[in-house]
Design a protein around this motif. Sequence first.
Motif, PDB file in Angstrom:
ATOM      1  N   HIS A 236      -9.312 -10.843   4.600  1.00  0.00           N
ATOM      2  CA  HIS A 236      -8.196 -11.332   5.414  1.00  0.00           C
ATOM      3  C   HIS A 236      -7.457 -12.469   4.696  1.00  0.00           C
ATOM      4  CE1 HIS A 236      -5.803 -12.151   8.888  1.00  0.00           C
ATOM      5  NE2 HIS A 236      -6.134 -13.427   8.820  1.00  0.00           N
ATOM      6  N   SER A 243      -0.833  -8.016  -0.878  1.00  0.00           N
ATOM      7  CA  SER A 243       0.475  -7.542  -0.456  1.00  0.00           C
ATOM      8  C   SER A 243       1.557  -8.000  -1.431  1.00  0.00           C
ATOM      9  CB  SER A 243       0.779  -8.066   0.949  1.00  0.00           C
ATOM     10  OG  SER A 243       2.059  -7.658   1.331  1.00  0.00           O
ATOM     11  N   ARG A 258       6.891  -6.580   5.043  1.00  0.00           N
ATOM     12  CA  ARG A 258       5.641  -5.866   4.805  1.00  0.00           C
ATOM     13  C   ARG A 258       4.481  -6.850   4.625  1.00  0.00           C
ATOM     14  NH1 ARG A 258       5.185  -0.290   1.590  1.00  0.00           N
ATOM     15  NH2 ARG A 258       7.346  -0.217   2.209  1.00  0.00           N
ATOM     16  N   VAL A 261       3.123  -7.533   7.991  1.00  0.00           N
ATOM     17  CA  VAL A 261       2.364  -6.379   8.513  1.00  0.00           C
ATOM     18  C   VAL A 261       1.020  -6.280   7.810  1.00  0.00           C
ATOM     19  CG1 VAL A 261       2.339  -3.868   8.708  1.00  0.00           C
ATOM     20  CG2 VAL A 261       4.456  -5.114   9.150  1.00  0.00           C
ATOM     21  N   ASP A 262       1.006  -6.498   6.474  1.00  0.00           N
ATOM     22  CA  ASP A 262      -0.254  -6.392   5.720  1.00  0.00           C
ATOM     23  C   ASP A 262      -1.259  -7.458   6.165  1.00  0.00           C
ATOM     24  OD1 ASP A 262       0.641  -4.249   4.323  1.00  0.00           O
ATOM     25  OD2 ASP A 262       1.208  -5.364   2.520  1.00  0.00           O
ATOM     26  N   TYR A 264      -1.171  -9.341   9.224  1.00  0.00           N
ATOM     27  CA  TYR A 264      -1.502  -9.411  10.664  1.00  0.00           C
ATOM     28  C   TYR A 264      -1.619  -8.041  11.337  1.00  0.00           C
ATOM     29  CZ  TYR A 264      -0.376 -14.284   9.956  1.00  0.00           C
ATOM     30  OH  TYR A 264      -0.367 -15.570   9.490  1.00  0.00           O
ATOM     31  N   GLY A 265      -1.235  -6.958  10.641  1.00  0.00           N
ATOM     32  CA  GLY A 265      -1.231  -5.644  11.283  1.00  0.00           C
ATOM     33  C   GLY A 265       0.000  -5.514  12.169  1.00  0.00           C
ATOM     34  N   ILE A 266       0.332  -4.252  12.515  1.00  0.00           N
ATOM     35  CA  ILE A 266       1.561  -4.016  13.292  1.00  0.00           C
ATOM     36  C   ILE A 266       1.491  -4.719  14.646  1.00  0.00           C
ATOM     37  CG2 ILE A 266       2.929  -2.218  14.445  1.00  0.00           C
ATOM     38  CD1 ILE A 266       2.595  -0.526  12.058  1.00  0.00           C
ATOM     39  N   GLY A 268      -0.361  -7.364  15.441  1.00  0.00           N
ATOM     40  CA  GLY A 268      -0.362  -8.821  15.240  1.00  0.00           C
ATOM     41  C   GLY A 268       1.020  -9.370  14.964  1.00  0.00           C
TER      42      GLY A 268
END
Length: 310
Positions: A236, A243, A258, A261-262, A264-266, A268
Amino acid sequence: MQSEILTVVVERYDPERDKAPRLVTYRVPRQEGMVVADVLLYLYEHEVPDLGFLWECRTRRCGTCAMRVNGHPVLTCSEPVREDMRISPLEGLPVVRDLIVDRQELQERLAPWAGETLDGSGKDARILLEPGEIAHYRALSECIDCFICDSVCPALAENAKGGPQFAGPRRLIRLEAQVQRRAEPLPWLMYAAQSNPSLCTRCFACTEECPRELRPAEAIGSLTKRLYDRHELDPHKTAHITSFVRSILRGAWLDEFRLLVDIYGIVGVAKFIPQALRMLRHRKLPKPHFGKTAQASDIQTILQDLDNRS
Ligand code: SF4
Ligand code: SF4
Ligand code: FES
């Protein structure tokens, strides 16, 4: 022409009396070859017997005399005097009294490994350095514990606000020195991983201000790369590095959308929507960028070349 008398403003603070630091102006006779520590000694001996400041070696070896002169951190035992000086304690550390800061909390961060032999035998496997490597290792190991790098570090200042704790450049440059000289560096790398080197913002303030020119930011970069290569960092915490590298390799462009997104995720990323709307309102939201930059292939060739050399 130099004046015979120096005007010096000293930031004074007595925790039992003052709510905040106060500025006091003094006049000190200038002497040939005078350094800032001489000014403080003159004041202590002739005018202000309760002035709080530290110094020991006067030869740039002990690191105790670090303070700020006109906002700039220096070793006062070797800093020449100038007109209109303001002398303050190092920033970022609690002030004990006048120009003395409390180094204890940061000093304890060297534990648990300071002075330790990791196998408990009193012996620790070390490697022989090649002649060409000695100068580099000496540079890393000549830290004098002046705390200047820690005092200017924004990542360390963020620790006060909670979250993962960054151990600071002073601790990390020592860990890099230990890793370099150990035949089996893994235990030291584990200590390094616990110090969260990936929280370094790469601002290079520590390297710019180190009075011994030891380049702590570069040492942290090297340590982070070792950990990253050995997958010893929490994925993490390295998601932004991964990224970033992917983004540069893809289009020689840092794709900030991006990146989020990388990390926290979509799902997050949803928590950033109010902030994104505020940025949009103030025209601060970066424009989405698709495709490659004009120099993408040149940049990718350079990266590939660097990768082959490492
Ligand atoms: S480069 Fe990293 S360690 Fe050095 S001052 Fe900046 S944030 Fe701190
Ligand atoms: S790395 Fe440099 S600035 Fe930091 S404590 Fe050591 S000598 Fe001082
Ligand atoms: S008094 Fe020791 S480094 Fe300045």
